[in-house]
Scaffold this motif. Structure first.
Motif, PDB file in Angstrom:
ATOM      1  N   GLY A 265     -13.822 -35.456  33.546  1.00  0.00           N
ATOM      2  CA  GLY A 265     -13.057 -35.014  34.716  1.00  0.00           C
ATOM      3  C   GLY A 265     -13.229 -33.536  35.010  1.00  0.00           C
ATOM      4  N   GLY A 266     -13.906 -32.802  34.134  1.00  0.00           N
ATOM      5  CA  GLY A 266     -14.163 -31.387  34.401  1.00  0.00           C
ATOM      6  C   GLY A 266     -14.023 -30.510  33.177  1.00  0.00           C
ATOM      7  N   ALA A 267     -12.967 -30.709  32.385  1.00  0.00           N
ATOM      8  CA  ALA A 267     -12.700 -29.772  31.290  1.00  0.00           C
ATOM      9  C   ALA A 267     -13.563 -30.053  30.062  1.00  0.00           C
ATOM     10  CB  ALA A 267     -11.223 -29.807  30.927  1.00  0.00           C
TER      11      ALA A 267
ATOM     12  N   PHE B 238     -12.914 -31.948  27.419  1.00  0.00           N
ATOM     13  CA  PHE B 238     -12.180 -32.039  26.157  1.00  0.00           C
ATOM     14  C   PHE B 238     -12.603 -33.322  25.425  1.00  0.00           C
ATOM     15  CE2 PHE B 238      -8.567 -32.597  23.322  1.00  0.00           C
ATOM     16  CZ  PHE B 238      -8.306 -31.299  22.931  1.00  0.00           C
TER      17      PHE B 238
ATOM     18  N   LYS C 190      -8.554 -36.481  21.815  1.00  0.00           N
ATOM     19  CA  LYS C 190      -7.336 -36.560  22.635  1.00  0.00           C
ATOM     20  C   LYS C 190      -6.526 -37.809  22.259  1.00  0.00           C
ATOM     21  CE  LYS C 190      -7.597 -35.499  27.193  1.00  0.00           C
ATOM     22  NZ  LYS C 190      -7.678 -35.712  28.649  1.00  0.00           N
TER      23      LYS C 190
ATOM     24  N   ASP D 162      -7.750 -39.414  40.833  1.00  0.00           N
ATOM     25  CA  ASP D 162      -7.392 -38.608  42.006  1.00  0.00           C
ATOM     26  C   ASP D 162      -8.520 -37.630  42.336  1.00  0.00           C
ATOM     27  OD1 ASP D 162      -5.120 -37.983  43.885  1.00  0.00           O
ATOM     28  OD2 ASP D 162      -5.486 -35.981  43.067  1.00  0.00           O
ATOM     29  N   GLU D 163      -9.737 -38.117  42.369  1.00  0.00           N
ATOM     30  CA  GLU D 163     -10.898 -37.245  42.572  1.00  0.00           C
ATOM     31  C   GLU D 163     -10.798 -36.510  43.909  1.00  0.00           C
ATOM     32  OE1 GLU D 163     -14.905 -39.078  43.366  1.00  0.00           O
ATOM     33  OE2 GLU D 163     -15.307 -37.999  41.518  1.00  0.00           O
ATOM     34  N   SER D 164     -10.747 -35.178  43.857  1.00  0.00           N
ATOM     35  CA  SER D 164     -10.518 -34.411  45.099  1.00  0.00           C
ATOM     36  C   SER D 164     -11.240 -33.082  45.156  1.00  0.00           C
ATOM     37  CB  SER D 164      -9.023 -34.081  45.254  1.00  0.00           C
ATOM     38  OG  SER D 164      -8.202 -35.136  44.887  1.00  0.00           O
ATOM     39  N   GLU D 165     -11.875 -32.685  44.077  1.00  0.00           N
ATOM     40  CA  GLU D 165     -12.520 -31.370  44.062  1.00  0.00           C
ATOM     41  C   GLU D 165     -13.640 -31.329  45.100  1.00  0.00           C
ATOM     42  OE1 GLU D 165     -11.746 -28.779  42.652  1.00  0.00           O
ATOM     43  OE2 GLU D 165     -13.462 -27.604  42.014  1.00  0.00           O
TER      44      GLU D 165
ATOM     45  N   THR E  67     -17.083 -33.067  44.601  1.00  0.00           N
ATOM     46  CA  THR E  67     -17.008 -34.078  43.539  1.00  0.00           C
ATOM     47  C   THR E  67     -16.881 -35.459  44.169  1.00  0.00           C
ATOM     48  OG1 THR E  67     -15.926 -32.454  42.151  1.00  0.00           O
ATOM     49  CG2 THR E  67     -15.765 -34.738  41.443  1.00  0.00           C
TER      50      THR E  67
ATOM     51  N   TYR F 285      -4.170 -32.526  46.530  1.00  0.00           N
ATOM     52  CA  TYR F 285      -5.168 -32.113  45.533  1.00  0.00           C
ATOM     53  C   TYR F 285      -4.513 -31.788  44.196  1.00  0.00           C
ATOM     54  CZ  TYR F 285      -8.613 -28.864  43.437  1.00  0.00           C
ATOM     55  OH  TYR F 285      -9.483 -28.206  42.599  1.00  0.00           O
TER      56      TYR F 285
ATOM     57  N   LYS G 264       2.490 -26.501  29.862  1.00  0.00           N
ATOM     58  CA  LYS G 264       1.868 -27.106  28.681  1.00  0.00           C
ATOM     59  C   LYS G 264       1.752 -26.024  27.614  1.00  0.00           C
ATOM     60  CE  LYS G 264      -1.820 -28.861  31.071  1.00  0.00           C
ATOM     61  NZ  LYS G 264      -3.068 -29.582  31.344  1.00  0.00           N
TER      62      LYS G 264
ATOM     63  N   VAL H  40      -4.102 -39.151  29.215  1.00  0.00           N
ATOM     64  CA  VAL H  40      -4.598 -39.054  30.598  1.00  0.00           C
ATOM     65  C   VAL H  40      -6.104 -38.814  30.522  1.00  0.00           C
ATOM     66  CG1 VAL H  40      -4.384 -37.934  32.852  1.00  0.00           C
ATOM     67  CG2 VAL H  40      -2.415 -37.973  31.311  1.00  0.00           C
TER      68      VAL H  40
ATOM     69  N   GLY I  42     -18.015 -28.485  34.668  1.00  0.00           N
ATOM     70  CA  GLY I  42     -17.008 -29.137  35.513  1.00  0.00           C
ATOM     71  C   GLY I  42     -17.326 -30.598  35.753  1.00  0.00           C
ATOM     72  N   THR I  43     -17.302 -30.998  37.010  1.00  0.00           N
ATOM     73  CA  THR I  43     -17.480 -32.414  37.361  1.00  0.00           C
ATOM     74  C   THR I  43     -18.925 -32.740  37.749  1.00  0.00           C
ATOM     75  OG1 THR I  43     -16.751 -31.774  39.543  1.00  0.00           O
ATOM     76  CG2 THR I  43     -15.120 -32.796  38.115  1.00  0.00           C
TER      77      THR I  43
END
Ligand code: NAD
Length: 431
Positions: free
Chosen positions: A57-59, A61, A66, A85-88, A91, A171, A193, A209, A315-316
């Motif tokens: 998803g981008g990060a 991790f 996780k 919720d892909e919105s970048e 992307t 977004y 967080k 997630v 990122g993505t």
């Protein structure tokens, strides 16, 4: 490392009925689920860790790590939430994946839920994509009818329900904790967080997630083995990924390849630049919230480490490609307008900062910039970076500071000449 295209998730997208359960099963679908349900959930988490899969998803991790963060079972509920919720800007990989082959995601969600001990999973889909919502609903229905969802899945005694939920088109709801607030029925705004969702997520319960492409990769890893996956890519960025090429290439689209491939190789696969008279000028390695790259970065391996070593983020893998007909000032102005509009307003640096940036950028774009404007632009970006509540504010600044770094002269020209004169919009199909 191989740099060939690796059609895996995209393998049967051109089949006329690619999204149906029948096509998916003809291509080996739901076999991994049968094996997974016979395994110890702890071993499933271990296989995912061993594969080296990192969040798509981008990060980036580590996915198995996780899952491993969930606290021991206390008898209460725990959830899987798929971030769809892909919105970048730029992307565009999860939406085609869910449209063309939704059962990768459904099978992955079932295996993941079993691995983490969840009996309810949610897929949170971007609000504007009603077509994706409908396709997922149909795929989930098919999975219930086939006995892959519901009570006593395949006679194993394991129960799971999947709920497909459409957001309302914000977004910020792609940020995982805003997404959870939205799913709970609140206005989507990020939470502080820690605690991370793994400890206190949906309804304050342990929650994993994960992004669509991450979860869709799970059945393949379980079916073919951790080593099959980790043998692809680079030492620390293992496996394959979908690279989304858009903009000034002959054949924009989704190109699936091992991580570590370069833009030069991808452009070649995409048929080259749209017009050989107009060379590559700048591009985004991971969507518009990552620092831009230029033609100097054509041979940077597209893996998490190499991209970071050159000052940006994988990122993505949203590779937006711009030739020399495009004004970089106009591009970053449009991107900042997007982030200003989408700022949730919770924190001052992002809410006010993107608005200040917009005023300066529009001045420069219109040829009305002042001699202090460029330094002020960079100064505002420096004051947003690291001070915003979530990644949205930081992301908004990345294309601006990198654009000033590589194309300062274009910003200086904005003190006397409008971008529309330097780069007539008619010459470009973009911006
Ligand atoms: P992050 O690095 O804060 O977190 C990544 C993931 O790891 C999260 O799920 C988080 O909960 C988990 N995590 C991190 N540390 C943890 C810990 N100590 N314990 C438990 N879990 C932990 O990144 P983020 O803010 O979630 O995402 C930022 C990324 O999102 C950016 O890199 C950007 O590329 C991407 N992005 C994607 C889209 C899109 O449309 N796909 C849109 C905007 C941004």
């Amino acid at each position: 490392m191989s740099t060939q295209l690796t059609p895996i998730l995209t393998k049967f997208w051109d089949h006329p009925q690619s999204w149906t359960m029948a096509t998916y099963e003809d291509n080996g679908g739901y076999r991994a689920l049968r094996s997974a349900l016979e395994m110890d959930p702890v071993d499933l988490v271990q296989v995912t860790k061993d594969s080296g899969l990192r969040g798509r998803g981008g990060a980036g991790f580590p996915t198995g790590m996780k899952w491993g963060f969930l606290p021991p079972h206390d008898g209460g509920p725990r959830y899987l939430v798929v971030n769809a919720d892909e919105s970048e800007p730029g992307t565009c990989k999860d939406i085609p994946l869910m449209m063309a082959a939704p059962h990768f995601l459904i099978e992955g969600a079932i295996i993941t839920s079993f691995a983490i001990g969840s009996d309810t999973a949610f897929i949170y889909v971007r609000g504007e994509t009603a077509h994706v919502y409908r396709r997922l609903l149909r795929a989930v229905e098919e999975a219930y009818a086939a006995g892959y969802l519901g009570k006593d899945i395949l006679g194993t005694g394991y129960d799971l329900d999947i709920v497909v939920h459409a957001g309302a088109g914000a977004y910020i709801c792609g940020e995982e904790t805003a997404l959870l607030d939205s799913l709970e029925g609140r206005r989507g705004q990020p939470r502080l967080k820690p605690p991370f969702p793994a400890v206190a997520g949906l309804y304050a319960r342990p929650t994993v997630v994960n992004n669509v492409e991450s979860i869709a990769s799970v059945p393949l890893i379980v079916g073919k083995g951790a080593e099959w996956f980790s043998d692809m890519g680079t030492e620390k960025s293992q496996g394959f990924g979908i690279f989304s090429l858009s903009g000034h290439v002959k054949h924009p689209g989704q190109y699936e390849a091992p991580l570590g491939i370069t833009l030069r190789e991808l452009i070649e696969m995409a048929g080259g630049m749209r017009d050989p008279n107009h060379p590559l000028k700048f591009w985004t390695p991971g969507g518009s919230s990552t620092p831009i790259f230029t033609d100097r970065h054509l041979d940077v391996p597209l893996d998490f480490e190499s991209v970071a070593a050159h000052g940006s983020m994988l990122g993505t893998r949203a590779l937006q490609i711009f030739d020399d007909t495009v004004s970089v000032v106009r591009a970053v102005t449009r991107w900042n307008d997007f982030y200003m509009h989408e700022s949730c307003g919770k924190c001052t640096p992002c809410r006010e900062g993107t608005y200040w940036l917009a005023q300066i950028l529009h001045r420069i774009e219109e040829g009305r910039g002042t001699s202090q404007d460029i330094d002020m632009l960079v100064d505002i970006c420096d004051n947003i970076l690291g001070r915003a509540f979530c990644a949205l504010g930081d992301g908004a600044t990345s294309p601006i500071t990198s654009a000033v770094q590589y194309f300062r002269e274009e910003f200086e020209a904005g003190c006397h000449t409008p971008a529309s004169e330097l780069f007539p919009p008619a010459a470009s199909t973009l911006f």
